[in-house]
Design an enzyme around this catalytic site. Structure first.
Site, PDB file in Angstrom:
ATOM      1  N   SER A 136       0.811  -1.216   0.000  1.00 22.70           N
ATOM      2  CA  SER A 136       0.000   0.000   0.000  1.00 22.70           C
ATOM      3  C   SER A 136       0.847   1.270   0.000  1.00 22.70           C
ATOM      4  CB  SER A 136      -0.948   0.007   1.197  1.00 22.70           C
ATOM      5  OG  SER A 136      -0.225  -0.108   2.420  1.00 22.70           O
ATOM      6  N   ASP A 382      -3.096   6.225  12.175  1.00 23.09           N
ATOM      7  CA  ASP A 382      -2.329   5.501  11.155  1.00 23.09           C
ATOM      8  C   ASP A 382      -1.004   6.239  10.959  1.00 23.09           C
ATOM      9  OD1 ASP A 382      -1.189   4.434   8.885  1.00 23.09           O
ATOM     10  OD2 ASP A 382      -3.061   4.307   7.758  1.00 23.09           O
ATOM     11  N   HIS A 385       0.830   5.219   6.702  1.00 21.57           N
ATOM     12  CA  HIS A 385       0.526   5.813   5.403  1.00 21.57           C
ATOM     13  C   HIS A 385       0.643   7.340   5.449  1.00 21.57           C
ATOM     14  CE1 HIS A 385      -1.433   1.801   5.403  1.00 21.57           C
ATOM     15  NE2 HIS A 385      -0.915   1.777   4.175  1.00 21.57           N
TER      16      HIS A 385
END
Length: 406
Positions: A136, A382, A385
């Protein structure tokens, strides 16, 4: 820059004529054109799809530098203007109150980083295919590239389609694609489902690079990454046979040995399946996380949540970025460089300074948050990311510079 671009257009036009039958004549014409450029222009313009003797050992180290605030040229695009950003990365839409993370430009110590030129990139991609392969984080870099390019393409001349592990952005007028393929380990694994892949007991299969590699063939630029999914402990499970075997033969090896297996498999696949006189291969190093506030001298128990400034210590290295893995990457790529030239995008330390640039709590949550989580945002921030626009745009600026100039 205009003169360089005009000359580059001539080179690219020549490359289109040479595409079908690459031969010595084309090689000589390329070399002659480049010699003229080198004598007449300051700096170097690298031919994007030909490996030749341009590396004179004096290239600037693009990865050693500092962040400079730049509210004039940053951001390179606006979140609201790029409809292809996943909801996990649209931080402003999800309520992030500050924008300062968007206004930083990477400044190498020894030179200037060339400005990203979307039209120049699209001309280089005319009739070609570019592919990002990995997890990702690489999908975030792919999305950044799409956002950088799509702004100069009319609405009816582009498309964005996802089919399983493969996502394809098409610039129709250029007959060009920029693609992403989900393969978090590069090797076949039990985490290969593009949607359902949150598996704690992770396992990869030995000698399985072709499981995914068959879907990578025919590309002109490939950008690989793999790191985060390996970080489940000090050991990694390796499947010796097949996932379909009634009794699976599994061995455990050190994470470093397992990771080395994957990188060597990747290089073998590149050597066997890509014409390295015509194509370019990149490998992006680990993307750092900021899950432990004590790493940067703050009070323990925190993470990237509510962090709006970067780390200023030039020697900072977070505990989540394994130097042993960096050594595996460096040693393996260096060992095979003569046979399999891979351009290394060393984004780790320059990204490690950017604890301010993560999505934190400002992303789409796939599962409802509990009252306990809502009461403690650190628990669901998070810190892996990155918001877009943001840091991954710099990764693509570095790729652009390596593709054309260094």
């Amino acid at each position: 820059m205009e003169k360089i671009f005009n000359n580059l257009s001539a080179i690219l036009a020549q490359s289109m004529r040479c595409d079908q039958h690459y031969n010595l004549v084309c090689r000589v014409e390329y070399s002659s054109t480049f010699t003229t450029l080198k004598e007449s222009e300051k700096g170097k313009v690298r031919l994007p799809f030909v490996i030749d003797e341009l590396d004179d050992g004096e290239s600037c180290n693009l990865f050693s530098g500092k962040w400079v605030r730049d509210a004039v040229t940053r951001p390179l695009y606006h979140e609201a203007d790029c409809p292809f950003i996943q909801p996990q990365l649209t931080c402003l839409e999800r309520g992030r109150p500050d924008k300062d993370y968007q206004f930083w430009r990477w400044q190498p110590f020894e030179c200037d980083l060339p400005s990203f030129n979307a039209t120049m990139m699209l001309e280089a991609l005319r009739g070609k295919r570019m592919l990002y392969v990995g997890d990702s984080l690489n999908r975030g870099q792919f999305t950044s590239m799409v956002c950088l390019l799509q702004s100069v393409i009319p609405p009816n001349a582009k498309s964005f389609v996802t089919n399983g592990s493969l996502t394809v952005f098409t610039a129709m007028d250029y007959n060009a694609t920029v693609e992403f393929y989900w393969a978090p380990f590069l090797l076949e694994s039990n985490s290969d489902d593009a949607i359902v892949h949150r598996i704690s007991d992770r396992m990869v299969r030995r000698d399985s690079i072709n499981t995914h590699g068959d879907h990578w063939k025919g590309r002109d630029i490939v950008v690989f990454n793999t790191y985060l999914w390996w970080m489940t402990g000090l050991k990694m499970k390796i499947l010796q046979g097949s996932y379909k075997d009634d009794e699976m033969q599994v061995v455990e090896v050190s994470t470093e040995d397992a990771y080395s297996l994957a990188i060597n498999s990747m290089l073998s696949w590149v050597k066997q399946n890509m014409d390295l006189t015509r194509t370019r291969v990149f490998f992006t190093s680990m993307s750092p996380t900021h899950g432990k506030s004590q790493d940067w001298g703050a009070e323990a128990g925190g993470n990237c949540y509510n962090e709006t400034t970067m780390i200023e210590d030039p020697n900072y290295w977070g505990s989540d970025s394994r130097k042993s893995i960096m050594r595996v990457i460096s040693d393996t790529l260096h060992e095979h460089q003569d046979e399999v030239p891979v351009t290394f995008l060393n984004i780790t330390q320059l990204s490690a300074y950017r604890k301010d640039a993560h999505t934190s709590i400002y992303k789409k949550q796939w599962n409802p948050l509990t009252p306990e989580q809502l009461a403690n945002p650190v628990s669901y921030a998070d810190c892996v990311h990155w918001c877009l626009p943001g840091l991954p745009d710099t990764w693509n600026e570095l790729l652009f510079a390596k593709l054309f100039y260094f």
